[in-house]
Scaffold this motif. Structure first.
Motif, PDB file in Angstrom:
ATOM      1  N   ARG A  14      10.453  -8.444  17.245  1.00  0.00           N
ATOM      2  CA  ARG A  14      10.616  -8.697  18.682  1.00  0.00           C
ATOM      3  C   ARG A  14      11.097  -7.439  19.404  1.00  0.00           C
ATOM      4  N   ALA A  15      12.075  -6.764  18.803  1.00  0.00           N
ATOM      5  CA  ALA A  15      12.617  -5.559  19.435  1.00  0.00           C
ATOM      6  C   ALA A  15      11.560  -4.456  19.506  1.00  0.00           C
ATOM      7  N   LEU A  16      10.781  -4.295  18.428  1.00  0.00           N
ATOM      8  CA  LEU A  16       9.734  -3.282  18.425  1.00  0.00           C
ATOM      9  C   LEU A  16       8.691  -3.557  19.509  1.00  0.00           C
ATOM     10  N   ARG A  17       8.292  -4.817  19.643  1.00  0.00           N
ATOM     11  CA  ARG A  17       7.316  -5.146  20.694  1.00  0.00           C
ATOM     12  C   ARG A  17       7.890  -4.834  22.061  1.00  0.00           C
ATOM     13  N   ARG A  18       9.153  -5.217  22.291  1.00  0.00           N
ATOM     14  CA  ARG A  18       9.781  -4.970  23.590  1.00  0.00           C
ATOM     15  C   ARG A  18       9.953  -3.466  23.846  1.00  0.00           C
ATOM     16  N   ALA A  19      10.051  -2.707  22.776  1.00  0.00           N
ATOM     17  CA  ALA A  19      10.200  -1.250  22.911  1.00  0.00           C
ATOM     18  C   ALA A  19       8.854  -0.553  23.027  1.00  0.00           C
TER      19      ALA A  19
END
Length: 694
Positions: free
Chosen positions: A619-624
């Motif tokens: 999730r964090a990678l996608r948001r980044a």
């Protein structure tokens, strides 16, 4: 000339003329009119609810029944009061045109003496229905059997054989014609119906909706529509038994001035304490035919807190001996007092009341029931602790697993997936044992059972069960004055409360937990428990979107875990800090923290946390803006959730995969994940998750 009358095998009276010399003979036979076609069924019920699947199955069997295979035999099985006889009658009426030679009926219970049926008498009743006069009935069983075969040969008959207990009672009553239909009702399966390929049709309780409709047909009363909640409680209380619904209808007609709510309370007590007059004798007879061990197990099953039971907990109730328990369960099924389902042997709620009445009669002081309840609680506590250890690994708990009971085997799961499935399959018994332990003043057992139920709750948030059990765990820990348990149980209770939006109540329990934790010492286990309580406060603050407060709590907890060398505690707090950063819209910081947590989880071989840290990292990678890197850890999280049977996690992961696939230009796959998530959420009632705690 001499003349005598003799019986033929089919019961006709023939004239025999004997003479040495016959001159002129005038014989005038005044034969009686042919007997009417028999139809030995009572008037049809005014209303007959549902049973569509059973009727359709019987109709298909009648259409497809091959020649040269004997009569079509349909076995209707189910507990007394379930409506087998009514279904048999209804079937016979519906199919009577296919069988123009008539419908015969015999109730074997009418002919039962000391549990035994004289089958020759049953044959006599059937032959009487076929027009054989009493004077012409053969005297012996063999003679009547031949008469019956002769009379039914080539016929298209329906024969309803009611209340058979054994196949050997029913087999001699089957007509001797491929074109006939025999309907046999029995409480249990007729395994000894030798040489007969019977179509078995189990008769289940009516659904609540069908029960409500049947009640409305039985009694026309405005109170049924004026108080729909009480009507539903009344239908539930009758357990889907038409016989109980008939009793309920009589009560509604009898007490016309009482509110329906008051009637429901009174009738529930009546059914539990006294049973249903019309079926109590049937259940008594089935119970009276049991062997000593099966009868004892039947009485003790009233202590089992879930509808279904398997052999190992049954052995715990009996006090040992798996084969003995298996034999007793099979005997109870054969007697129609238990029904075999995929989840185990199931007993009807009203039959449970019958078992309790028999238990009070045999064991008025309750000593055997108390012993059995305690043995059952300890067995379930041991299995839950073993499942928890296998599924979640070593973690902070305060009660050791009880030793194995002599002669009573463990459940036998060997993998994490099996252990998690066992916890879910037996959750009703486990949660029920928490209540049973508290009610029988086994307070340590009550709170100790709540510890492994925490692992189950994380994957399967059954909120009503968990809230009730953890609240009971708090009370039980207080009774034992076990300080670590008092802290732990309050933390466990707080989570289902805040996840249901009851933040203030959760905060109150956490304040009490933190206050009690403040009195603990400075040993490593005590400091770990203090850090855990602080972590729970951080989770509550996260649920209230107090990100700064949550971050402070998780950092404080991580510091303590690092100081005492608890690597898992450091992993968990790092994971929670990463999630909090993501919630604060700081995906770059979240990627760093969650990357660290994911690496620690793999290093510590923490399967569950590897999946969860990987999911949040994705999730964090996608948001980044790093969607391509997010794909692998999120898919691994989906595989883990499905392997554990964690519906809550699977819904969340699929929703994230849908968003990820959209960004990666795969809209068709995105829609597949959204659809699967919606369907699973509807099917399982999956709810959002707010993170794992230590």
């Amino acid at each position: 000339m001499a003349e005598e009358t003799r019986n033929s095998l089919d019961g006709r009276a023939d004239v025999v003329v004997q003479a040495g010399r016959i001159g002129e003979l005038h014989q005038h036979l005044h034969g009686a009119a042919a007997p009417p076609t028999p139809f030995q069924l009572p008037p049809a019920l005014r209303h007959f609810e549902n049973r569509h699947a059973e009727l359709a199955r019987i109709a298909r069997a009648a259409e497809q029944h091959p020649a040269q295979r004997g009569p079509l035999t349909v076995a209707l099985t189910g507990i007394g009061g379930i409506g087998k006889t009514a279904l048999g009658f209804h079937t016979a009426r519906r199919l009577s045109e296919r069988y123009p030679d008539g419908v015969l009926y015999v109730d074997l219970d009418d002919l039962r003496r000391d549990g035994v049926v004289e089958v020759a008498d049953a044959l006599g009743e059937l032959l009487s229905g076929l027009g054989v006069a009493p004077d012409w009935l053969e005297r012996t069983f063999a003679g009547r059997s031949k008469q019956y075969w002769t009379r039914t040969r080539g016929k298209r008959l329906i024969v309803v054989i009611d209340n058979a207990r054994y196949g050997t009672e029913a087999a001699p009553l089957l007509p001797a014609s491929d074109g006939s239909l025999a309907i046999v009702t029995s409480q249990g399966p007729l395994h000894d119906l030798d040489g007969v390929a019977a179509v078995e049709v189990p008769v289940a309780p009516l659904t609540v909706d069908d029960a409500v409709r049947l009640l409305a047909h039985i009694v026309d009363d405005p109170r049924l529509t004026e108080d729909p909640d009480a009507l539903l409680r009344l239908a539930h209380g009758c357990g889907g038994l038409p016989a109980a619904l008939q009793v309920a209808g009589q009560w509604v007609r009898k007490y016309r001035r009482r509110s329906l709510s008051r009637l429901v309370a009174g009738l529930s007590a009546e059914l539990h304490e006294r049973g249903i007059p019309m079926v109590e004798a049937v259940w008594d007879a089935a119970y009276a035919g049991l062997g000593p061990e099966a009868a004892r197990l039947y009485r003790l099953l009233s202590q089992h807190p879930a509808p279904a039971v398997t052999a190992p907990p049954a052995a715990a109730l009996l006090g040992g001996g798996l084969e003995q328990a298996e034999d007793a369960l099979e005997e109870l099924e054969a007697a129609g007092l238990l029904e075999l389902r995929p989840e185990g042997y199931r007993t009807h709620d009203l039959l449970r009341g019958h078992a309790e009445r028999r238990a009070r009669q045999v064991d008025p002081g309750g000593a055997d029931r108390v012993r059995a309840a305690h043995a059952l609680i300890r067995w379930y506590r041991r299995q839950a602790a073993l499942a928890d250890l296998l599924a979640a690994g070593p973690r902070m708990t305060f009660a050791a697993a009880p030793p194995a009971a002599e002669g009573v085997p463990d459940a036998g799961f060997t993998t994490k997936a099996e252990a998690l499935r066992w916890l879910e399959a037996h959750r009703l018994a486990l949660y029920g044992c928490v209540r049973l332990a508290f009610e029988t003043e086994r307070y340590e057992d009550a709170w100790a059972l709540c510890e492994p139920l925490w692992t189950h709750f994380l994957d399967h948030p059954h909120y009503a069960d968990a809230t009730d059990a953890f609240r009971t765990g708090v009370a039980a820990a207080d009774r034992t004055e076990h300080l670590p348990a008092m802290v732990r149980m309050r933390c466990q209770l707080a989570r289902p409360l805040w996840e249901q939006g009851r933040h203030e109540e959760a905060a109150q329990h956490l304040r009490q937990a933190l206050g009690a934790a403040g009195t603990l010492g400075e040993s490593a286990p005590e400091r770990r428990l203090k850090a855990s309580a602080v972590e729970f406060r951080g989770l509550l603050r996260s649920a209230a979107r107090d990100w700064a407060g949550a971050t402070a709590d998780f950092e404080e907890s991580r510091r303590v875990h690092a100081e005492i060398g608890n690597a898992y505690g450091v992993l968990l707090q790092t994971y929670l800090l990463g999630r909090t950063a993501l919630s604060q819209d700081e995906p770059g910081r979240a990627v760093v923290l969650l990357g660290e947590a994911h690496a620690m989880a793999r290093e510590q071989d923490r399967e569950r946390m590897t999946a969860r840290t990987g999911f949040e990292l994705g999730r964090a990678l996608r948001r980044a803006g790093r969607a391509q890197e997010a794909d692998a850890p999120v898919r691994a999280a989906l595989d883990s959730a499905r392997a554990r049977g964690a519906a809550t996690d699977e819904v969340r992961v699929r929703e994230e995969l849908a968003a990820l696939c959209e960004e990666l230009g795969r809209p068709a796959e995105a829609e597949e994940h959204r659809t699967a998530a919606r369907e699973l959420a509807v099917r399982s009632g999956a709810a959002g998750d707010s993170g794992q705690s230590s």
